[in-house]
Design a protein around this motif. Sequence first.
Motif, short mmCIF file in Angstrom:
data_model
loop_
_atom_site.label_atom_id
_atom_site.label_comp_id
_atom_site.label_asym_id
_atom_site.label_seq_id
_atom_site.Cartn_x
_atom_site.Cartn_y
_atom_site.Cartn_z
N PRO A 36 0.80 -1.24 0.00
CA PRO A 36 0.00 0.00 0.00
C PRO A 36 0.83 1.28 0.00
CG PRO A 36 -0.95 -1.58 1.53
CD PRO A 36 0.36 -2.15 1.07
N PRO A 37 1.90 1.40 0.81
CA PRO A 37 2.68 2.64 0.74
C PRO A 37 3.29 2.88 -0.65
CG PRO A 37 3.17 1.48 2.77
CD PRO A 37 2.35 0.55 1.92
N ALA A 38 3.75 1.82 -1.31
CA ALA A 38 4.32 1.97 -2.65
C ALA A 38 3.25 2.41 -3.64
CB ALA A 38 4.96 0.66 -3.10
N VAL A 39 2.05 1.89 -3.49
CA VAL A 39 0.94 2.29 -4.37
C VAL A 39 0.64 3.77 -4.17
CG1 VAL A 39 -1.52 1.99 -4.81
CG2 VAL A 39 -0.06 -0.01 -4.52
N GLY A 42 3.31 5.87 -5.75
CA GLY A 42 3.11 5.87 -7.20
C GLY A 42 2.01 6.82 -7.63
N GLU A 43 0.92 6.87 -6.87
CA GLU A 43 -0.16 7.79 -7.18
C GLU A 43 0.29 9.24 -7.04
OE1 GLU A 43 -3.68 6.93 -4.95
OE2 GLU A 43 -3.94 4.97 -5.89
N GLU A 44 1.05 9.53 -5.99
CA GLU A 44 1.56 10.89 -5.80
C GLU A 44 2.49 11.28 -6.94
OE1 GLU A 44 0.82 13.34 -3.58
OE2 GLU A 44 -0.79 12.01 -2.98
N GLU A 45 3.36 10.35 -7.37
CA GLU A 45 4.25 10.63 -8.49
C GLU A 45 3.46 10.90 -9.77
OE1 GLU A 45 6.90 7.31 -8.67
OE2 GLU A 45 7.86 7.82 -6.76
N ALA A 46 2.40 10.15 -9.98
CA ALA A 46 1.56 10.35 -11.17
C ALA A 46 0.90 11.72 -11.14
CB ALA A 46 0.51 9.25 -11.26
N TYR A 47 0.39 12.13 -9.97
CA TYR A 47 -0.21 13.47 -9.86
C TYR A 47 0.84 14.55 -10.07
CZ TYR A 47 -4.79 11.91 -8.30
OH TYR A 47 -6.04 11.35 -8.24
#
Length: 81
Positions: A36-39, A42-47
Amino acid sequence: MTKDSSAHPDFEFDLTFDETRRRAAVIAALGTGWDPPAVMRGEEEAYDLLYSDLDEHQQETYDMLVASGVLPRRRPDRAAD
């Protein structure tokens, strides 16, 4: 004619067991490799990528959406290179 309340008894159904079973099935389907932390990273990097390097019109639209509360303000120090 009066309505007889005994003709329509209250009906209750407890979904606790089914919800617990459903959640367990979701976790089992995700498997042991789910991080979950990696997910979330990844979402923050995408934003960060999505909202970086905006042209003037895109920046105005973004600012308008932030001001109206539709989008959260991204911190400038989080923008991707």
